[in-house]
Design an enzyme around this catalytic site. Structure first.
Site, short mmCIF file in Angstrom:
data_model
loop_
_atom_site.label_atom_id
_atom_site.label_comp_id
_atom_site.label_asym_id
_atom_site.label_seq_id
_atom_site.Cartn_x
_atom_site.Cartn_y
_atom_site.Cartn_z
CG HIS A 1 -7.33 6.85 5.48
ND1 HIS A 1 -6.10 7.14 5.14
CD2 HIS A 1 -7.32 5.87 6.44
CE1 HIS A 1 -5.13 6.23 5.69
NE2 HIS A 1 -6.04 5.48 6.54
CD GLU B 1 -9.78 0.77 8.02
OE1 GLU B 1 -8.96 0.34 7.40
OE2 GLU B 1 -9.60 2.09 8.60
CD1 TRP C 1 -11.69 9.32 11.44
CD2 TRP C 1 -9.82 8.26 10.32
NE1 TRP C 1 -12.06 7.67 11.44
CE2 TRP C 1 -10.88 7.29 10.61
CE3 TRP C 1 -9.00 7.86 9.60
CZ2 TRP C 1 -10.82 6.04 10.18
CZ3 TRP C 1 -8.58 6.61 9.30
CH2 TRP C 1 -9.66 5.52 9.88
CE1 TYR D 1 -4.17 7.87 11.56
CE2 TYR D 1 -5.05 6.81 9.42
CZ TYR D 1 -4.67 6.55 10.59
OH TYR D 1 -4.99 5.55 11.41
CG ASP E 1 -6.91 3.48 3.61
OD1 ASP E 1 -8.14 3.86 3.31
OD2 ASP E 1 -6.66 3.26 4.82
NE ARG F 1 -1.98 2.24 3.60
CZ ARG F 1 -2.93 2.49 4.54
NH1 ARG F 1 -3.87 1.95 4.88
NH2 ARG F 1 -2.36 3.54 5.32
NE ARG G 1 -9.38 -2.39 4.52
CZ ARG G 1 -8.16 -2.77 5.19
NH1 ARG G 1 -7.66 -3.92 5.04
NH2 ARG G 1 -7.88 -1.94 6.20
CD GLU H 1 -4.22 -3.01 7.17
OE1 GLU H 1 -5.44 -3.13 7.30
OE2 GLU H 1 -3.67 -1.79 7.24
CD GLU I 1 -8.11 0.52 3.29
OE1 GLU I 1 -7.13 -0.06 2.92
OE2 GLU I 1 -8.27 0.66 4.53
C1 CS2 Z 1 -6.07 2.26 8.38
C2 CS2 Z 1 -5.72 2.24 9.84
O1 CS2 Z 1 -4.87 0.09 8.24
C3 CS2 Z 1 -5.75 0.97 7.55
O2 CS2 Z 1 -6.12 0.78 6.72
O3 CS2 Z 1 -7.22 2.87 7.85
O4 CS2 Z 1 -4.78 2.94 9.94
C4 CS2 Z 1 -6.80 2.71 10.77
O5 CS2 Z 1 -7.07 3.99 10.45
C5 CS2 Z 1 -6.49 2.41 12.10
O6 CS2 Z 1 -6.22 1.15 12.24
C6 CS2 Z 1 -7.61 2.73 13.06
O7 CS2 Z 1 -7.33 2.39 14.30
MG MG Z 2 -7.81 1.71 6.10
#
Ligand code: CS2
Ligand code: MG
Length: 402
Positions: free
Chosen positions: A212, A262, A402, A159, A210, A147, A283, A339, A236
């Site tokens: 997000h 996720e 976020w 982030y 990602d 990734r 996910r 992942e 993602e």
């Molecule tokens: C992210 C993570 O792994 C991922 O794809 O989106 O960093 C996620 O933000 C964190 O696990 C949240 O706790």
């Molecule tokens: Mg993610």
């Protein structure tokens, strides 16, 4: 096989983890991850104050019945706190059952469907050059899927950047850090990043990205379209998934494969996404989706619609979750990818485990159960420290996803 004891262990070997340990009358025990990043103590209390008293005296072998008892008995359904607590019980019970049969968990889940589990690692950098360097590092370690995330020109912080390490820590101590966001800056930069990555690393390696949850569906459609020449394995979380039908709009505009889930906690978060084939990878993972028992139901629904699994595996998911996920991944027919962000050395010591990484693939190992334990004495040396996930503000100060 009566449950005689259950306890919650909270520790912070670099980051916070909540672990449930269930003990049976014959002395067998199992562990399950209950970590909910940034809201850990809510799950710990849910377990200690409400679930543990219910477990004592139950037959540990009745995994499905205990799952239904905790889910239906609560009256208040779903939600990440409830479902993480149920997941911890569920995984600990699968661990016990597999140990009682002296078998690795994947044997109870139908046996292995593949030799090993394809995983993706996390390349990132504060700028494009550093991201290219980090990507090259993962290639040299044997990763077959990587990734890529990068700092974005014009934004002071982003982030999910690891600053040269193998993983980033999603949460930070004390107060939530604030990152900056601009969709315009991001949309200009991301296609340039993948053009550079493909140019340097060729077409063989799987690339992932990602977003997000930061785009609207039509913006996500545009990003997906712009990324089509670079053949991503997935894009993602292109948009927040509370609005499942938003993904219809993305699908109308791009063939870039989409991954989401996720933050999902039950099958009800993704039934439209799966049934309308609006996504390619789900996910959802063991700890936040009610454990192995419920995740298998999601995977089974997904199999009907040719959606593959791609379990979340950031560092806030403890080794107990990673171990359970790898048994699931090895056995489930419609597995896609897992992942993998390696934990710190302290975390690995607190959670001795049988799983291993080799040449871009992982294996859960053949130890009985999930193959992950917790060293309680060592865990006690790392007390809980409050930490929060970051928030994002647009350049004018408006709060963003976020
Ligand atoms: C992210 C993570 O792994 C991922 O794809 O989106 O960093 C996620 O933000 C964190 O696990 C949240 O706790
Ligand atoms: Mg993610």
């Amino acid at each position: 096989m009566k449950i005689v004891d259950a306890k919650v262990i909270i520790c912070c070997p670099g980051r916070n983890f909540v672990t449930l340990k269930i003990v049976t009358e014959d002395g067998l025990y199992g562990v399950g991850d209950a970590t909910l990043n940034g809201r850990e103590l809510a799950v710990a209390s849910y377990l200690t104050d409400h679930v543990v008293p219910l477990l004592i005296g139950h037959d540990a072998r009745r995994i499905e019945d205990i799952w239904q008892y905790l889910y239906k008995g609560a009256y208040w359904r779903r939600g990440p706190v409830t479902m993480s607590a149920i997941a911890a019980v569920d995984v600990a019970l699968w661990d016990i059952k597999a140990k009682s049969m002296n078998a690795p968990l994947y044997q109870l889940l139908g046996g292995r469907s593949r030799e090993a589990v394809l995983v993706y690692g996390h390349a990132s950098g504060t700028d494009l050059e550093k991201t290219l360097g980090s990507f090259g590092h993962f290639v040299s370690l044997g990763y077959k899927a990587i990734r890529a995330q990068s700092g974005i020109p014009g934004l002071s912080s982003t982030y999910g950047l690891s600053h040269g390490a193998m993983a980033y820590e999603p949460a930070e101590k004390d107060a939530p850090p604030e990152n900056q966001w601009s969709t315009e800056h991001y949309m200009r930069f991301v296609p340039q990043m993948f053009a550079a990555l493909r140019k340097e690393f060729g077409t063989e390696i799987h690339m992932l990205h990602d977003a997000h949850h930061r785009l609207t569906p039509i913006e996500a459609g545009r990003v997906g379209k712009d990324l089509e020449p670079y053949r991503l394995l997935w894009l993602e979380d292109p948009t927040p998934a509370e609005l499942q039908e938003g993904f219809r709009l993305i699908r109308q505009h791009t063939t870039t494969p989409i991954a989401v889930g996720e933050v999902f906690d039950t099958i009800f978060d993704c039934q439209t996404l799966i049934r309308e084939q609006l996504i390619d990878y789900i996910r959802a993972t063991v700890v936040h989706t009610g454990g192995i028992t419920h995740l298998r139901k999601i995977a089974n629904l997904a199999e009907l619609y040719q959606v593959r699994t791609g379990c979340h595996g950031a560092t806030d998911l403890s080794p107990a979750c990673m171990g359970a996920a790898l048994h699931f991944d090895l056995s489930v027919h419609n597995f896609g990818i897992q992942e993998y962000m390696p934990h710190t050395e302290e975390t690995d010591r607190v959670f001795p485990h049988a799983y291993s990484f080799q040449d871009g693939f992982m294996h859960p190992g053949d130890a009985p159960g999930i193959g992950v334990d917790i060293d309680e004495k060592l865990a006690a040396q790392f007390p809980y420290q409050r930490a929060y996930l970051p928030v994002n503000r647009k350049l004018d100060g408006t709060m963003h996803s976020w």
